[in-house]
Design a protein around this motif. Structure first.
Motif, PDB file in Angstrom:
ATOM      1  N   ALA A 212     -26.497 -28.772 -47.898  1.00 32.51           N
ATOM      2  CA  ALA A 212     -27.904 -28.712 -47.516  1.00 32.51           C
ATOM      3  C   ALA A 212     -28.731 -28.120 -48.633  1.00 32.51           C
ATOM      4  CB  ALA A 212     -28.072 -27.888 -46.233  1.00 32.51           C
ATOM      5  N   GLN A 213     -30.031 -28.343 -48.569  1.00 34.20           N
ATOM      6  CA  GLN A 213     -30.911 -27.703 -49.536  1.00 34.20           C
ATOM      7  C   GLN A 213     -30.747 -26.196 -49.431  1.00 34.20           C
ATOM      8  OE1 GLN A 213     -32.579 -28.799 -51.907  1.00 34.20           O
ATOM      9  NE2 GLN A 213     -32.862 -30.990 -51.565  1.00 34.20           N
ATOM     10  N   GLY A 214     -30.615 -25.551 -50.562  1.00 30.26           N
ATOM     11  CA  GLY A 214     -30.312 -24.130 -50.589  1.00 30.26           C
ATOM     12  C   GLY A 214     -28.923 -23.867 -51.122  1.00 30.26           C
ATOM     13  N   GLY A 215     -28.094 -24.927 -51.204  1.00 29.82           N
ATOM     14  CA  GLY A 215     -26.797 -24.787 -51.844  1.00 29.82           C
ATOM     15  C   GLY A 215     -25.676 -24.329 -50.957  1.00 29.82           C
ATOM     16  N   THR A 216     -25.876 -24.260 -49.632  1.00 29.84           N
ATOM     17  CA  THR A 216     -24.801 -23.852 -48.737  1.00 29.84           C
ATOM     18  C   THR A 216     -24.042 -25.076 -48.247  1.00 29.84           C
ATOM     19  OG1 THR A 216     -26.084 -21.938 -48.044  1.00 29.84           O
ATOM     20  CG2 THR A 216     -24.234 -22.578 -46.643  1.00 29.84           C
ATOM     21  N   VAL A 217     -22.727 -25.040 -48.330  1.00 31.49           N
ATOM     22  CA  VAL A 217     -21.875 -26.167 -47.967  1.00 31.49           C
ATOM     23  C   VAL A 217     -21.269 -25.929 -46.586  1.00 31.49           C
ATOM     24  CG1 VAL A 217     -19.836 -27.509 -48.612  1.00 31.49           C
ATOM     25  CG2 VAL A 217     -21.373 -26.619 -50.384  1.00 31.49           C
ATOM     26  N   SER A 218     -21.351 -26.928 -45.732  1.00 33.29           N
ATOM     27  CA  SER A 218     -20.824 -26.818 -44.369  1.00 33.29           C
ATOM     28  C   SER A 218     -19.900 -27.993 -44.077  1.00 33.29           C
ATOM     29  CB  SER A 218     -21.965 -26.799 -43.351  1.00 33.29           C
ATOM     30  OG  SER A 218     -22.842 -25.735 -43.609  1.00 33.29           O
ATOM     31  N   LEU A 219     -18.868 -27.732 -43.322  1.00 30.18           N
ATOM     32  CA  LEU A 219     -17.884 -28.751 -42.957  1.00 30.18           C
ATOM     33  C   LEU A 219     -18.289 -29.385 -41.631  1.00 30.18           C
ATOM     34  CD1 LEU A 219     -15.161 -29.957 -43.899  1.00 30.18           C
ATOM     35  CD2 LEU A 219     -14.021 -28.191 -42.547  1.00 30.18           C
ATOM     36  N   LEU A 220     -18.389 -30.723 -41.590  1.00 31.44           N
ATOM     37  CA  LEU A 220     -18.768 -31.446 -40.382  1.00 31.44           C
ATOM     38  C   LEU A 220     -17.572 -32.085 -39.691  1.00 31.44           C
ATOM     39  CD1 LEU A 220     -22.097 -33.199 -41.482  1.00 31.44           C
ATOM     40  CD2 LEU A 220     -21.746 -30.919 -40.514  1.00 31.44           C
ATOM     41  N   THR A 221     -16.385 -31.825 -40.191  1.00 29.39           N
ATOM     42  CA  THR A 221     -15.161 -32.359 -39.588  1.00 29.39           C
ATOM     43  C   THR A 221     -14.136 -31.240 -39.448  1.00 29.39           C
ATOM     44  OG1 THR A 221     -14.402 -33.010 -41.795  1.00 29.39           O
ATOM     45  CG2 THR A 221     -15.471 -34.710 -40.458  1.00 29.39           C
ATOM     46  N   LEU A 297     -24.490 -35.591 -48.106  1.00 27.47           N
ATOM     47  CA  LEU A 297     -23.178 -35.713 -47.485  1.00 27.47           C
ATOM     48  C   LEU A 297     -22.163 -36.180 -48.524  1.00 27.47           C
ATOM     49  CD1 LEU A 297     -24.059 -37.560 -44.149  1.00 27.47           C
ATOM     50  CD2 LEU A 297     -23.743 -35.098 -44.486  1.00 27.47           C
ATOM     51  N   ILE A 298     -20.975 -35.593 -48.464  1.00 27.16           N
ATOM     52  CA  ILE A 298     -19.840 -36.082 -49.247  1.00 27.16           C
ATOM     53  C   ILE A 298     -18.731 -36.416 -48.262  1.00 27.16           C
ATOM     54  CG2 ILE A 298     -18.139 -35.587 -51.041  1.00 27.16           C
ATOM     55  CD1 ILE A 298     -20.101 -33.665 -52.303  1.00 27.16           C
ATOM     56  N   ILE A 299     -18.376 -37.692 -48.184  1.00 29.16           N
ATOM     57  CA  ILE A 299     -17.352 -38.194 -47.264  1.00 29.16           C
ATOM     58  C   ILE A 299     -16.205 -38.698 -48.122  1.00 29.16           C
ATOM     59  CG2 ILE A 299     -16.931 -39.701 -45.287  1.00 29.16           C
ATOM     60  CD1 ILE A 299     -20.101 -40.158 -45.388  1.00 29.16           C
ATOM     61  N   ALA A 300     -15.002 -38.189 -47.897  1.00 33.29           N
ATOM     62  CA  ALA A 300     -13.917 -38.533 -48.827  1.00 33.29           C
ATOM     63  C   ALA A 300     -12.558 -38.438 -48.154  1.00 33.29           C
ATOM     64  CB  ALA A 300     -13.967 -37.616 -50.050  1.00 33.29           C
ATOM     65  N   SER A 301     -11.599 -39.146 -48.723  1.00 28.89           N
ATOM     66  CA  SER A 301     -10.220 -39.102 -48.258  1.00 28.89           C
ATOM     67  C   SER A 301      -9.533 -37.855 -48.803  1.00 28.89           C
ATOM     68  CB  SER A 301      -9.471 -40.361 -48.710  1.00 28.89           C
ATOM     69  OG  SER A 301      -9.442 -40.438 -50.125  1.00 28.89           O
ATOM     70  N   ASP A 302      -8.311 -37.605 -48.313  1.00 31.41           N
ATOM     71  CA  ASP A 302      -7.636 -36.366 -48.705  1.00 31.41           C
ATOM     72  C   ASP A 302      -7.226 -36.361 -50.176  1.00 31.41           C
ATOM     73  OD1 ASP A 302      -5.613 -38.275 -48.456  1.00 31.41           O
ATOM     74  OD2 ASP A 302      -4.143 -36.826 -47.726  1.00 31.41           O
ATOM     75  N   GLY A 303      -7.305 -37.527 -50.842  1.00 36.52           N
ATOM     76  CA  GLY A 303      -7.087 -37.529 -52.282  1.00 36.52           C
ATOM     77  C   GLY A 303      -8.089 -36.658 -53.019  1.00 36.52           C
ATOM     78  N   ILE A 304      -9.265 -36.483 -52.439  1.00 34.62           N
ATOM     79  CA  ILE A 304     -10.274 -35.570 -52.989  1.00 34.62           C
ATOM     80  C   ILE A 304      -9.971 -34.138 -52.580  1.00 34.62           C
ATOM     81  CG2 ILE A 304     -12.714 -34.907 -52.936  1.00 34.62           C
ATOM     82  CD1 ILE A 304     -12.295 -37.501 -54.434  1.00 34.62           C
ATOM     83  N   TRP A 305      -9.744 -33.932 -51.275  1.00 28.80           N
ATOM     84  CA  TRP A 305      -9.677 -32.563 -50.750  1.00 28.80           C
ATOM     85  C   TRP A 305      -8.369 -31.861 -51.087  1.00 28.80           C
ATOM     86  CZ3 TRP A 305     -14.437 -32.101 -50.317  1.00 28.80           C
ATOM     87  CH2 TRP A 305     -15.232 -33.097 -49.762  1.00 28.80           C
ATOM     88  N   SER A 309     -11.811 -27.950 -53.354  1.00 26.22           N
ATOM     89  CA  SER A 309     -12.355 -27.361 -52.133  1.00 26.22           C
ATOM     90  C   SER A 309     -13.696 -28.021 -51.835  1.00 26.22           C
ATOM     91  CB  SER A 309     -12.555 -25.859 -52.311  1.00 26.22           C
ATOM     92  OG  SER A 309     -13.576 -25.600 -53.278  1.00 26.22           O
ATOM     93  N   SER A 310     -14.197 -27.818 -50.624  1.00 24.33           N
ATOM     94  CA  SER A 310     -15.501 -28.382 -50.267  1.00 24.33           C
ATOM     95  C   SER A 310     -16.583 -27.883 -51.213  1.00 24.33           C
ATOM     96  CB  SER A 310     -15.849 -28.006 -48.823  1.00 24.33           C
ATOM     97  OG  SER A 310     -14.890 -28.525 -47.916  1.00 24.33           O
ATOM     98  N   GLU A 311     -16.554 -26.581 -51.521  1.00 26.15           N
ATOM     99  CA  GLU A 311     -17.572 -25.994 -52.397  1.00 26.15           C
ATOM    100  C   GLU A 311     -17.469 -26.556 -53.811  1.00 26.15           C
ATOM    101  OE1 GLU A 311     -15.653 -24.368 -50.336  1.00 26.15           O
ATOM    102  OE2 GLU A 311     -17.097 -23.568 -48.882  1.00 26.15           O
ATOM    103  N   ALA A 312     -16.242 -26.721 -54.295  1.00 25.41           N
ATOM    104  CA  ALA A 312     -16.056 -27.233 -55.655  1.00 25.41           C
ATOM    105  C   ALA A 312     -16.530 -28.679 -55.763  1.00 25.41           C
ATOM    106  CB  ALA A 312     -14.588 -27.115 -56.062  1.00 25.41           C
ATOM    107  N   ALA A 313     -16.263 -29.486 -54.742  1.00 28.78           N
ATOM    108  CA  ALA A 313     -16.706 -30.881 -54.776  1.00 28.78           C
ATOM    109  C   ALA A 313     -18.223 -30.965 -54.792  1.00 28.78           C
ATOM    110  CB  ALA A 313     -16.142 -31.629 -53.568  1.00 28.78           C
TER     111      ALA A 313
END
Length: 481
Positions: A212-221, A297-305, A309-313
């Motif tokens: 989100a704007q502000g730089g905070t990363v949240s997990l939606l799954t 939004l960043i939607i990706a397979s486990d090859g990414i994760w 980490s979510s923050e690093a991506a």
């Protein structure tokens, strides 16, 4: 004579009076007369609480108002910019990109020439044991979700009904694919964007994050991996599965926790008939509403994760447009660990109208936006979706549910009487039922705290058998040794 009839007569009399007094030059324009009569009718309607207006003129006026409101809503909708990048190792990752999916018209006055509102769909499907399940899910899941939606809903009601329709669509897709007898399976992370509202449904360990704007990363799954998810391990064993590591010669155990039979390390997926139906297709669903500052939004397979980490991506691609951002995330994975798995990444920027690109997020301010990013509104889906946002970057959580029990996920709600299934339609596969065929989703449930077997929704015999298998009430699946 009613007051509305009297007002019509008075308007007609006034019109005739003008004709007699002024001749041709004193004629009242028809548009002005209609406008005056509509105004009179509205005053008559507001004068009595029980009076019903059903005149054609009123319908026309209200139709114009509705269309104007819909046009204004379209102008205020965010812009979507997206990009996708992928590197294949096994050929089992697939994705879906749709930005023009039409919602059924919700206004009786909408003309054929008036474009229906649209929503966007983005999905990542990470197959295993072959690609058949991923391909089938890509081609059929959206249609199954839409077929489970009631008709004639307003936009808010449509958004409200989405979580339950997603559950029905996932289960129907799994049920149909398993009839093919193929042992393939797939994860599914399925994202629907309608205006500022994002609804995400997922099974498996593909992931969707929100920057989100502000730089905070949240997990939606939620990751449905047996290794990390204690609740899912307990559910699988309670339903008849066994959880353990792979045993090798000498009795040593290696690798992540897996479900036996089958050896799958996931607790939820679509397909996987050889594992058993306690590996369920019931998705975790989360629905949020962005502020008008937008987000990514960043939607990706486990090859990414598995590599980032979510923050690093999120951090690796900030400030880049969506297409370049997706490529940058994949590039970062390859730089970090090489190509060890299929690697797929979709980046979607949700941009305020009037902007052409998403503004880069400022550096994250530690501990200040943490408590703001998810100002939870309610877990109950009956809440309205109308809360206004006063601060940029705040994300409103509307709905969240991860239960694997259909009696909880398909149960009745209070959405103005709208349900996803009538007494004579199966809530999952949407087949017509005879009056004596429907079995309540609550019947015999030991998991639901509000079991009411006389209440709908109702299931056909096949879907009831599948529900029982998923809850461990009967042997399930074809065990392939």
């Amino acid at each position: 004579m009613s007051s509305s009839s009297s007002s019509s007569a008075a308007a007609a009399h006034q019109h005739q009076h003008h004709r007699r007094q002024g001749g041709g030059s004193g004629l009242v324009p028809l548009a002005a007369l209609i406008k005056e009569e509509a105004r009179t009718e509205r005053r008559a309607c507001s004068g009595g609480g029980s009076r019903i207006c059903a005149r054609d003129e009123d319908a026309g006026v209200s139709g114009v108002v509705v269309e104007a409101a819909e046009e204004e809503a379209r102008r205020q909708r965010p812009l979507l910019r997206y990009g996708c990048a992928a590197q294949s190792k096994k050929g089992e990752d697939f994705f879906l990109l749709r930005t023009d999916c039409p919602r059924p018209s919700t206004s009786a006055s909408s003309s054929a020439a008036s474009p229906h509102p649209t929503f966007a769909v983005f999905a990542v499907l990470d197959g295993h044991n072959g690609n058949a399940a991923a391909i089938y899910t890509r081609d059929n899941l959206l249609n199954h979700v839409l077929s489970a939606m009631p008709r004639g809903l307003s936009r808010e009601e449509w958004l409200h009904a989405l979580p339950r329709a997603l559950v029905a669509g996932f289960v129907k897709t799994d049920k149909e694919f398993q009839t093919k007898g193929q042992t393939s399976g797939t994860t599914a992370t399925f994202v629907i964007i309608d205006g500022w509202t994002i609804t995400v449904a997922s099974v498996g360990d593909s992931r969707c994050i929100l920057d989100a704007q502000g730089g905070t990363v949240s997990l939606l799954t939620v990751d449905h991996r047996l290794e990390e998810n204690i609740e899912e391990r307990e559910r699988v064993t309670a339903s008849g599965g066994e959880v353990g590591r792979l045993s090798v010669v000498g009795g040593a155990e290696i690798g992540p926790l897996r479900c036996w039979p089958g050896g799958l390390c996931l607790s939820r997926s679509i397909g996987d008939i050889d594992v058993g139906e306690f590996i369920v297709p019931v998705p975790y669903v989360k629905q949020v509403k962005l502020s008008n500052a937008g987000g990514r939004l960043i939607i990706a397979s486990d090859g990414i994760w598995d590599a980032l980490s979510s923050e690093a991506a999120a951090k690796s691609c900030r400030g880049l447009p969506a297409e370049l951002a997706a490529k940058q995330v994949v590039k970062e994975v390859l730089r970090t660990r090489g190509l060890k798995d299929d690697t797929t990444c979709i980046v979607v920027d949700i941009i305020p109208p009037g902007q052409t690109i998403r503004s880069p997020s400022p550096p994250k301010k530690m501990n200040k936006l943490k408590s703001l990013i998810f100002r939870k509104k309610a877990k109950e889906p009956s809440q309205k979706l109308t809360k206004q946002h006063s601060r940029a970057g705040v994300v409103e959580e509307i709905f969240e549910e991860g239960s694997a029990m259909l009696s909880e996920r398909l149960g009745p709600d209070s959405n103005g009487g709208h349900t996803s299934s009538s007494l004579f339609t199966c809530a999952i596969c949407q087949v017509d039922l005879e009056p004596s065929e429907g079995v309540s989703v609550h019947a015999g449930s030991i998991f639901s705290s509000s079991s009411k077997p006389w209440e709908g929704p109702f299931l056909c015999a096949d879907c009831r058998d599948k529900k029982d298998a998923m809850e461990g009430k009967r042997p399930s699946g074809v065990k392939v040794l």
